[in-house]
Structures are given as C-alpha cells and as structure tokens.
Design a protein around this motif. Sequence first.
Motif, PDB file in Angstrom:
ATOM      1  N   ASP A  33       0.807  -1.208   0.000  1.00 55.72           N
ATOM      2  CA  ASP A  33       0.000   0.000   0.000  1.00 55.72           C
ATOM      3  C   ASP A  33       0.847   1.267   0.000  1.00 55.72           C
ATOM      4  OD1 ASP A  33      -2.145  -1.577  -0.013  1.00 55.72           O
ATOM      5  OD2 ASP A  33      -2.879  -1.072   1.978  1.00 55.72           O
ATOM      6  N   TRP A 267      -2.204  -6.056  11.478  1.00 53.47           N
ATOM      7  CA  TRP A 267      -2.983  -5.300  10.484  1.00 53.47           C
ATOM      8  C   TRP A 267      -2.346  -5.559   9.130  1.00 53.47           C
ATOM      9  CZ3 TRP A 267      -4.715   0.351  11.908  1.00 53.47           C
ATOM     10  CH2 TRP A 267      -5.765   0.748  11.055  1.00 53.47           C
ATOM     11  N   GLY A 269      -1.998  -5.504   5.008  1.00 52.27           N
ATOM     12  CA  GLY A 269      -2.298  -4.721   3.819  1.00 52.27           C
ATOM     13  C   GLY A 269      -1.907  -5.447   2.551  1.00 52.27           C
ATOM     14  N   SER A 293      -6.783  -4.413   5.506  1.00 52.06           N
ATOM     15  CA  SER A 293      -7.264  -3.289   4.714  1.00 52.06           C
ATOM     16  C   SER A 293      -8.210  -3.801   3.637  1.00 52.06           C
ATOM     17  CB  SER A 293      -6.077  -2.578   4.061  1.00 52.06           C
ATOM     18  OG  SER A 293      -5.524  -3.402   3.042  1.00 52.06           O
ATOM     19  N   GLY A 312     -11.692   0.303   7.595  1.00 51.15           N
ATOM     20  CA  GLY A 312     -11.854   1.367   6.616  1.00 51.15           C
ATOM     21  C   GLY A 312     -13.140   1.309   5.831  1.00 51.15           C
ATOM     22  N   THR A 336       0.795  -1.940   4.579  1.00 53.66           N
ATOM     23  CA  THR A 336      -0.239  -0.947   4.306  1.00 53.66           C
ATOM     24  C   THR A 336       0.222   0.418   4.777  1.00 53.66           C
ATOM     25  OG1 THR A 336      -2.456  -0.171   4.896  1.00 53.66           O
ATOM     26  CG2 THR A 336      -1.388  -1.669   6.448  1.00 53.66           C
ATOM     27  N   THR A 342      -8.192   3.079   4.428  1.00 51.73           N
ATOM     28  CA  THR A 342      -7.890   1.913   5.250  1.00 51.73           C
ATOM     29  C   THR A 342      -8.149   2.165   6.721  1.00 51.73           C
ATOM     30  OG1 THR A 342      -6.253   1.013   3.721  1.00 51.73           O
ATOM     31  CG2 THR A 342      -5.996   0.403   6.032  1.00 51.73           C
ATOM     32  N   SER A 343      -7.894   3.371   7.193  1.00 50.56           N
ATOM     33  CA  SER A 343      -7.988   3.633   8.629  1.00 50.56           C
ATOM     34  C   SER A 343      -8.909   4.788   9.001  1.00 50.56           C
ATOM     35  CB  SER A 343      -6.596   3.958   9.171  1.00 50.56           C
ATOM     36  OG  SER A 343      -6.153   5.215   8.677  1.00 50.56           O
TER      37      SER A 343
END
Length: 629
Positions: A33, A267, A269, A293, A312, A336, A342-343
Amino acid sequence: MSQNYTGPNSPLITTDSYREFPPNGSVESASDDSHQLDGLENNTRIQPFLDNEIAPTLSVADATAQMLEQLGVGYAFGVAGGAMASLWCALSNSNIEVLNFRHEAGAAFAAVEAYFASDRPTVVFTTAGPGITNSLTGLFAARGEGAKVILLSACTSAPQRGRWAIQETSTDTLPSGGIFTSGALFNYAITVESGAQLPQIFRKLALALAQPGGFIAHISIPTAVQTSLVDDISLPQLDISYPAIAPHKEAIAKSLDLLSSGPFAIWVGFGARNAADEIRQLAEKTGAAVMCSPRGKGIFPEDHPQFVGVTGLGGHSSVLTYMEQKPPLHTLVLGTRLSEPTSFWSSALVPKGGFIHVDIDPQVPGVAYPHVETFSVQSDIKAYVEELLEQLPDAPAIYKPLSLPHPERKVFGSDADIDYPVRPEVLMAAIQKIIVEGSDAVVMAECGNSFTWSTHLLHFVQANRYRVSTGVGAMGHAVTGVLGAAKARNGKAVAIVGDGAMLMNNEISTAVKYKIPAIWIVLNDARYNMCHQGMKMLGLQGADASIPPTNFAMIARGMGAEAIGVVRESDIEAALEQAIASTAPFVIDVVIDPDLPAPSGARNKSLAAQGVKSSLGKSLAKPVSFPSV
C-alpha cells in the motif's frame, strides 16, 4: 512468488537464488500500500540485451519494441494514431501482444491489472496530444497502486514544434513538468531525440524494473525519430544483483520485545500478499487478532477464528468492537500505508502501546498517525515475518485471547414478497456462492457503492483474488481493468460495477474482439448512488445524481457480447452460473433497490453505539463528506 516468462525471447530480468540464470527468467514482485513492492528473493540479475549489435537498418521504433520484449513486457494496451504509426507497427510485429482499446484511460487501467495478474511489466501506448492526456488518470492509478507500467507515446518532431502541428505535443501546448519529466506521476520520463539514447534508457529501465517498488515510466518518441535508423549501436550488458531488504537483527529483537509485552493485533495490507502463509503461521503461533485493509482481503483467511474484520471503507464494525472490548497493546502493521480509506485515521484504531510498522519504504511508517508512537522497521514483509518466526521459539510466551469478535454474516435468500427489485445484499450473497466459492475467478470492485457492498459482504480465504483501488479510486478502473486481469491470467475475471462507471468507460467491444472472458455485474440503480445517498446523509438538497435508466444487456449484445438482464432475486444465481460457464465476454445487468443504504457508514454507527469520542474528548463531529467516514 515468481512468475516464469515463456516465449520466443527470454526476458532480461531474472530472479533466482543461484549464481546462474534460470532457463526462463522470472520477476519477484509484490506491491504494498506504500507504492512499493515487497523485495526480491535473494539475487536479481539482468541478462545481456542482445548477443550481437543491432543491425544498422533497425529503426528506433523496432529497437524500442525489442528492448521492451527483453525487459519482460508481455502485453501492450493502447489506442493508436498517426503520430505513432511506426511505434504501433513495431509493437504489432513484435512478440508483445498488442491490444487496441477504445480509450487510453481504459488501456492504462487494463495495464495496471495485467501487471498485478502476471507480475510482469506492461506497456500503455498512445499517440500525441490527447492520447497522452487521456492516459494520465490510469497512470496516476498505476503509480498509486504500485504497478510497473511504461507509457510509450508519440510527440511532435523538433522541426514542427511551435508551428501548430496536428495534435502538437510540445512545451508550447502541454506542460512539460510532470508529463515529460520525472516527478509525482512518473518515476522516470524522457523524450528520445536520437537512437543513441537507447542504451542509457535501456539501462535505467532495466535497473528500475529489477528493483523492489512500483515503477511508472514515460518514453516519448517524436514521429520522425521513430523511423530513424539505429546506426552501429549495442545495448549494455548488465550483471547486477539486488539482495532482498532484510530486517536488522536489532529490529527483530525490538519487535519481539514489544510483541511479547502484551496482546497484539496484526494489520495486514496489500503489500503483504506474498507473505500470506507466514502471516498465518505468526497469527496461529501467537494468538494475535488479525484485521486487514480493503485491498488486503483474503491474505489472511476471512473465515479464520482469529480474523476480526476489514478496516476502513466498507469495513466491519467488529474491528471496533475488538478494539473496544479486547484492545491490543500493540499493532503490527504489515504492507499498508494506513491511508484514509484503510484507517480513516481513526483514533479508535490506535493501540495503547503504539504501532510496529514494517515497510520497505522507510518514509511510510508514522505518516498516517504522526502523533502515535511508532517503531519503524524497513524490510521486505516476507523476510521480516520469516525472521520473526525463527526467533519466536526463544521469545517469552505471548498473550493469547480466548475469543474474538467476527464480522457479522447475515444469511440472505430470495423472498417471494421482495423479489423485485434486487436487494444488493442478496446479489452479494449469490456472488459469494457462485463466483467466490464456486470458481477461481478474480473479483474486482469499482469505486462507489460497488466497493462498499463488495468489501463489506464478500469474504475471501485466498490472497490475490480481490482487487480494489483505494488510492485514486477512479471510476472506470474495474470496468476496464477487468480485461487486463482476465487476459493476463488467461481466465475469468469479474468486475462488480455501478451503472455510472459502466456508462463512463467500458471496453466491452474490446473484450469481444480479443475473446477475453471478462464478466461485468452491473448494479443498475439509475443513480450515482454513493453521491445520492451521501448528499442525503449530509442533509444537502438540490443536487441531481440521477441517470436515465439504461439497458446494459441490450448494449452489450449490440457489441457482440453475451448478456442477461436480471430484475428478480430468484433469477440471480442462474444468471451468474450462465456467465461463469460462458467463454465469451458477459454482462449481467441487475436492477437493484436504489434506496437501501450502502454499508459505508457502518464504522460510524459502531462508534456512535459505543459512545467513542475523539482524542480531544469531544463527541465525533457530524460528517462533512461522503462516504460517511
């Protein structure tokens, strides 16, 4: 993951763990990402371009096509024109497969998805003037997605510049900065004024394509230069190795210390997609909760008991439930950027002890949450997790939660009382059954409500089966990119799109011409519905987001594709099965209920229900844009 290249010419770029070159070259590429590709395995070597010098009678156009072949390019997507006649001819007579599109933006989106489907660099070709400018949105997306794409364009020859030539392309008509120079859009850009420049250009392209990281180049060749002869020229022989970016021992030791100090989450990505097995091992070994994500769906199986949901846009409220009820001390971020889609930069997703953020780009960690304590690790994702796993047996026991919240999975079925129009939830349930679970097709979701419905309701247990764009988010990306994905993987690819995007830029006739087995599932609600629903949510009136009702099945059949219109829920599964069984391009035109709100604001609802406040202690402000973030 490495992709072997086959064909009459072995490629220039090879990846191997030995000192010799393999019979067929391969490129290790894994985008993340942060516009970067996770590192190459061991050594990357570059073979000689040609054993002998290029014959003096070879034109610059032909030499360029041969150079692109040796760089590993398998596909070129574009729209031709008079200014690039010689380049078009050279590409068409090379071993590169040339696909002539209807619009340059669609060609660029297809090139992006062909890259991700094949792990091979792709080419976009355009003529001068509007050909170049039409392609820029797709190339902007390519840069944001971390693809490796080369724009090959024509421009006005020097003697004609400033004289109002046809589609003049010069500093008199276009800004050179950013289009013909390196910068935010192109990592490398050059205008070829002489065939003598080719060795230098070749070297720069070869070195850049061999390195980890996305790479977008623009090679513009004036019309007259294309036909000029390459006189007594040979391209450089290169033998350069690039070791994978491995984590420092101190970084691994510090990571283990932080992760062992209390419960932690992972987390995941898009950039971690080549480390799926290792991440699963790490999660199961430690008991860590895992979230992903939107681009990372499927890297960690969404049916795994340790998966807590997607973050997200289009994500799951179960993630916030987890952060509220079983908060981790740290979060290990893999692949990510933690960008807004995403967040949402939400403070509710910040663990008490901060982040351990791993990325091959040292500038990425800490950018999305500059106020949060972040331990930054520069490394290839796979190399990092492998080293972590190696060291874990000697590390202290890590906290293992007993149970975790999971995304809610509602069961939707046909209802005789609601059969028309189709509820998007019912459509997604059928897509899950027939497409996701019943085939190996790649699934792509267009921006807008198509994105949120698909991301929220579809679930994947394998990496590299779901594609969305969370950077540029251009309408038409999936509508046209689906051709590149299907072509490069030589199999089915399915695009879930809105009627607005389908009207904007489709390539149905292109798919028919080249017999590409693409499938379009159109959410037809006669609206730009994210805009309509978003304005309603904001309480803003007067803006018109309606679209005249369109029969996409009729349009598709008129272009030579197969198509079926669906207006009843009871007909959905049969239509999907028919599309999957077909070998032709196929459009499923689904009339959906326009008034059911898309799940773009599920996170807000969860926050409101839990009474979550901002880091300043104030209640969350009323949204000022859509989707509800």
